[in-house]
Write a protein that holds these residues in place. Structure first.
Motif, mmCIF file in Angstrom:
data_model
loop_
_atom_site.group_PDB
_atom_site.id
_atom_site.type_symbol
_atom_site.label_atom_id
_atom_site.label_comp_id
_atom_site.label_asym_id
_atom_site.label_seq_id
_atom_site.Cartn_x
_atom_site.Cartn_y
_atom_site.Cartn_z
ATOM 1 N N CYS A 138 0.968 -1.203 -0.192
ATOM 2 C CA CYS A 138 0.219 0.250 0.119
ATOM 3 C C CYS A 138 1.177 1.303 -0.072
ATOM 4 N N SER A 139 0.627 2.772 -0.838
ATOM 5 C CA SER A 139 1.594 3.384 -1.041
ATOM 6 C C SER A 139 0.644 4.544 -0.486
ATOM 7 N N ILE A 140 -0.848 4.931 0.346
ATOM 8 C CA ILE A 140 -1.597 5.565 0.527
ATOM 9 C C ILE A 140 -0.621 6.660 1.388
ATOM 10 N N ARG A 141 -0.185 5.760 1.991
ATOM 11 C CA ARG A 141 0.496 7.107 3.543
ATOM 12 C C ARG A 141 1.983 7.022 3.788
ATOM 13 N N GLU A 142 2.373 7.765 4.883
ATOM 14 C CA GLU A 142 3.666 7.435 4.526
ATOM 15 C C GLU A 142 3.994 6.320 5.534
ATOM 16 N N LYS A 143 3.322 6.223 6.940
ATOM 17 C CA LYS A 143 4.172 5.316 7.564
ATOM 18 C C LYS A 143 3.629 3.609 7.102
ATOM 19 N N ALA A 144 2.748 3.659 6.078
ATOM 20 C CA ALA A 144 2.262 2.270 5.361
ATOM 21 C C ALA A 144 3.546 2.133 4.398
ATOM 22 N N GLU A 145 4.212 2.837 3.814
ATOM 23 C CA GLU A 145 5.943 2.856 2.956
ATOM 24 C C GLU A 145 6.345 2.421 3.724
ATOM 25 N N GLN A 146 6.661 3.019 5.455
ATOM 26 C CA GLN A 146 7.870 2.437 5.969
ATOM 27 C C GLN A 146 8.108 1.429 6.383
ATOM 28 N N THR A 147 6.610 0.789 6.560
ATOM 29 C CA THR A 147 6.339 0.029 6.817
ATOM 30 C C THR A 147 7.081 -1.701 6.176
ATOM 31 N N ILE A 148 7.596 -1.062 4.990
ATOM 32 C CA ILE A 148 7.489 -2.916 4.369
ATOM 33 C C ILE A 148 8.662 -2.005 3.864
ATOM 34 N N TRP A 149 9.271 -0.523 3.838
ATOM 35 C CA TRP A 149 11.034 -0.739 3.957
ATOM 36 C C TRP A 149 11.412 -1.576 5.652
ATOM 37 N N ASN A 150 11.062 -1.079 5.668
ATOM 38 C CA ASN A 150 11.578 -1.944 7.173
ATOM 39 C C ASN A 150 11.137 -3.348 7.514
ATOM 40 N N ARG A 151 10.359 -4.022 6.477
ATOM 41 C CA ARG A 151 10.001 -4.925 6.131
ATOM 42 C C ARG A 151 10.988 -5.860 5.289
ATOM 43 N N LEU A 152 11.627 -4.846 4.011
ATOM 44 C CA LEU A 152 12.204 -5.532 3.133
ATOM 45 C C LEU A 152 13.803 -5.952 4.001
ATOM 46 N N GLN A 153 13.985 -5.265 4.691
ATOM 47 C CA GLN A 153 15.182 -5.007 5.193
ATOM 48 C C GLN A 153 15.352 -6.164 6.117
ATOM 49 N N GLN A 154 14.291 -6.646 7.336
ATOM 50 C CA GLN A 154 14.523 -8.178 7.660
ATOM 51 C C GLN A 154 14.546 -9.264 6.487
ATOM 52 N N LEU A 155 13.753 -9.104 6.044
ATOM 53 C CA LEU A 155 13.454 -10.144 4.401
ATOM 54 C C LEU A 155 15.254 -9.938 4.000
ATOM 55 N N THR A 156 15.851 -9.135 3.702
ATOM 56 C CA THR A 156 16.915 -9.202 3.123
ATOM 57 C C THR A 156 17.854 -9.650 3.912
ATOM 58 N N THR A 157 18.061 -9.607 4.881
ATOM 59 C CA THR A 157 18.793 -9.958 6.494
ATOM 60 C C THR A 157 18.649 -11.595 6.230
ATOM 61 N N MET A 158 17.423 -12.451 6.451
ATOM 62 C CA MET A 158 17.174 -13.339 6.086
ATOM 63 C C MET A 158 17.394 -14.649 5.022
ATOM 64 N N LYS A 159 17.544 -13.933 3.377
ATOM 65 C CA LYS A 159 17.891 -14.177 2.447
ATOM 66 C C LYS A 159 19.183 -14.711 1.850
ATOM 67 N N LYS A 160 20.290 -13.411 2.676
ATOM 68 C CA LYS A 160 21.725 -13.202 2.595
ATOM 69 C C LYS A 160 21.730 -14.752 3.921
ATOM 70 N N ARG A 161 21.246 -14.874 4.819
ATOM 71 C CA ARG A 161 21.925 -16.568 5.930
ATOM 72 C C ARG A 161 21.128 -17.431 4.755
ATOM 73 N N ARG A 162 20.095 -17.259 3.793
ATOM 74 C CA ARG A 162 20.095 -18.826 3.058
ATOM 75 C C ARG A 162 20.631 -19.098 2.004
ATOM 76 N N LEU A 163 21.196 -17.857 1.585
ATOM 77 C CA LEU A 163 22.154 -17.679 0.671
ATOM 78 C C LEU A 163 23.309 -19.393 1.272
ATOM 79 N N LYS A 164 23.419 -19.061 1.782
ATOM 80 C CA LYS A 164 24.373 -20.235 2.429
ATOM 81 C C LYS A 164 23.736 -22.128 2.497
ATOM 82 N N THR A 165 22.896 -22.060 2.612
ATOM 83 C CA THR A 165 22.597 -23.779 2.558
ATOM 84 C C THR A 165 21.175 -24.291 1.460
ATOM 85 N N HIS A 166 20.450 -23.398 1.294
ATOM 86 C CA HIS A 166 19.485 -23.400 0.528
ATOM 87 C C HIS A 166 19.393 -22.838 -1.351
#
Length: 603
Positions: A138-166
């Motif tokens: 959702c892009s309707i307000r700034e808070k909604a977008e910031q939630t996505i940016w924070n989630r992307l940081q979490q997923l990217t960290t998870m992605k980097k860990r996963r690259l080693k084994t999966h």
């Protein structure tokens, strides 16, 4: 705008060239004298050489020159894509969806999943085993977008860990944020592998295939025609008793604060035949409640068939206007609502989100007449001040809005009303705030979606207005509005004590496994004990209660958030009329309600 009348540059009436430019020739042949016969011979020889050489088809693998590409022919598209069909297959890779924002995004998730399921992907609810993670944003307000940016940081960290084994995990952004922030999403720390705008979900298999090759893939083009009419969504309701059905996409209203026309494009309506087919399918599956969805759902206008394209001009609510010209022809929202409600008399029909301008009397009268069309209307006001409404480009005044409310209550006396309000819009004064609070009190809503204003790029407000209300003032005014809303919800809900309401059971209460919860026709949450109840009113035989059942529930208490009661018996939409006829008048009560806890900070 005075400066628009001035020419960008002027040309003197008399001028003298500084130098003469002599013609230049590319070869000696151009300077020689060539007869018409020689020129014709040379051209023919060149054409002969071209025709004997490779054609365009020789550069494209497996393309038949006898077949004309038709975008509507999905089978031909799949066979002749520049990526082979095998490459675009999911091969049982697991997809995990996270959905943010409005109900339209819920429906978009179902559409995207339907497309990927056809290609052999599997869906998982376990993030740790996902090969592809797709965030529907959702892009309707700034808070909604910031939630996505924070989630992307979490997923990217998870992605980097996963690259080693999966197998490497791919992350995709779908929906409004993909369209609005495409450059930032692709370039900012390389967080995203795939971007797909609201009109590009058909392209997801190809985009994921490109991403598998190690490249970022993006398609955020908006369409003037895409409605996904031929895509049957894979409905993912938790209990299977309710579903959302998208009937139109985009918005033409151009309210000055709203980003939707820029992220989802212009209005276009899904063909009525496609909608009816989906509702029939849901009815056959036992679904008891369908919500029709659209950015401006009641402006629906189907022009897909020639017999629909008459000369009738669209009708607006009295005292309302639009920024666009009146539209002619097409099946209107009242026509669609009529046809949908006839499919299954025991299926509730709701719709969201409407615009107040599109409630002519024929729509209201149909809601009043049909037992299975819920007597609940979402009526976004946004402000109680005519000055602010004008700045918002809403197309109505405070007085016109209140006249519409009176007309709705006259035609549908038992109606339940909900609304949206924005606190702290550009130029809003304390007097404007007081007018908003008085409107809330005068109308008597029982649910509200309230938000502090956050300016969005591309909008009219961004280019023409000043975001001049301090953040602290916005927060204070929002809290005032929420407080008044809760007071009014408590008052309206208290009027239901002692009445008997028809409730569609949703399942166990979140707070106690000993209780069940459901919703009334007016969308009010009702909590009641989990126990067997009479099969029919005034019968001694009892039966257990399951999600999707209709029950008659007597209301014993109420607050601003919900009702509490005790179930009397099983029932149905068709059987409710006879039961209500036997009830004392004092037990009928007002058939109004909603859930006052649904107060969010989003537009």
């Amino acid at each position: 705008m005075e400066y628009l009348r001035k020419p960008l540059f002027t040309i003197p009436q008399q001028w003298t060239p500084l130098r003469c430019i002599q013609p230049r020739y590319c070869s000696k042949l151009a300077n020689t004298s060539v007869t018409p016969r020689e020129r014709k011979t040379t051209v023919n020889k060149f054409k002969s050489q071209i025709s004997s050489g490779p054609s365009f088809q020789d550069f494209i693998k497996g393309v038949s020159v006898n077949k004309t590409y038709n975008a509507a022919d999905e089978e031909y598209y799949d066979k002749h894509s520049y990526l082979s069909q095998d490459l675009e297959m999911g091969n049982s890779r697991k997809v995990y969806f996270e959905t943010y924002g409005c109900q339209m995004n819920v429906n978009d998730t179902e559409i995207a999943w339907s497309i990927l399921q056809r290609k052999g992907y599997q869906r998982t609810v376990d993030l740790s085993e996902a090969d592809v993670v797709l965030l529907v944003t959702c892009s309707i307000r700034e808070k909604a977008e910031q939630t996505i940016w924070n989630r992307l940081q979490q997923l990217t960290t998870m992605k980097k860990r996963r690259l080693k084994t999966h197998t490497p995990m791919k992350i995709g952004i779908l929906g409004c944020m993909a369209e609005r922030l495409k450059t930032e999403l692709l370039e900012r720390e390389k967080l995203v592998d795939v971007l797909a705008g609201p009109d590009a979900y058909r392209d997801l298999p190809r985009l994921l295939t490109v991403a598998d090759g190690g490249h970022q893939a993006s398609n955020v083009l908006l369409s003037l025609e895409e409605t996904y009419a031929d895509i049957m969504p894979v409905h993912h309701a938790p209990h299977g008793y309710s579903a959302f059905v998208s009937i139109m996409r985009g918005c033409d209203n151009m309210c000055s604060y709203c980003i939707v026309p820029f992220t989802r494009g212009k209005e276009r309506s899904r063909p009525v035949i496609s909608i009816l087919d989906e509702v029939r399918m849901l009815s056959d599956q036992g679904v008891k409640e369908v919500t029709l969805l659209g950015q401006n759902v009641n402006s629906y206008r189907d022009t897909s068939e020639e017999q629909f394209c008459g000369s009738d001009v669209t009708k607006l609510s009295q005292g309302f206007k639009t920024v666009y010209r009146s539209k002619q022809g097409g099946l209107r929202f009242s026509d669609l609502l009529d046809r949908v409600s006839r499919i299954d008399p025991d299926m509730r029909i709701r719709f969201t989100s409407p615009h107040p301008k599109d409630f002519p009397d024929e729509v209201l009268q149909l809601i009043a007449e049909r037992r299975n069309i819920c007597k609940q209307i979402h009526l976004p006001a946004q402000s109680g001040s005519s000055t602010v409404l004008k700045a918002m480009r809403r197309g109505y005044t405070r007085e016109a809005y209140l006249d519409l409310v009176k007309n709705i209550k006259r035609i549908i006396p038992e109606v339940s009303l909900s609304s949206d309000f924005i606190s702290g819009f550009c130029g809003e004064t304390e007097d404007d705030q007081q007018q908003t609070l008085s409107l809330i009190r005068e109308v008597g809503y029982n649910v509200g979606f309230l938000f502090a204003y956050s300016m969005r790029k591309k909008t009219h407000a961004f280019h023409r207005l000043q975001d001049d209300v301090p953040a602290e003032v916005k927060r204070q005014r929002l809290e005032e509005c929420i407080g008044v809303f809760r007071e009014e919800a408590a008052r309206v809900n208290a009027a239901l004590i002692g009445s008997t309401q028809l409730v569609l059971v949703e399942g166990e209460s979140k707070r106690s496994a000993k209780d069940l919860c459901g919703r009334t026709d007016g969308n009010m949450k009702v909590i009641f004990p989990k126990e067997d109840v009479a099969v029919r009113p005034a019968e001694s035989n009892t039966a257990s209660v399951n999600a999707g059942d209709y029950l008659l529930v007597k209301i014993l208490s109420a607050n601003s958030q919900s009702l509490k009661g005790r179930a009397l018996s099983h029932s149905s939409l068709r059987g409710t009329a006879q039961h209500y006829e036997t009830l004392p008048r004092h037990q009928l009560g007002e058939h109004v309600a909603s859930d006052a806890t649904m107060i969010e900070t989003c537009h």
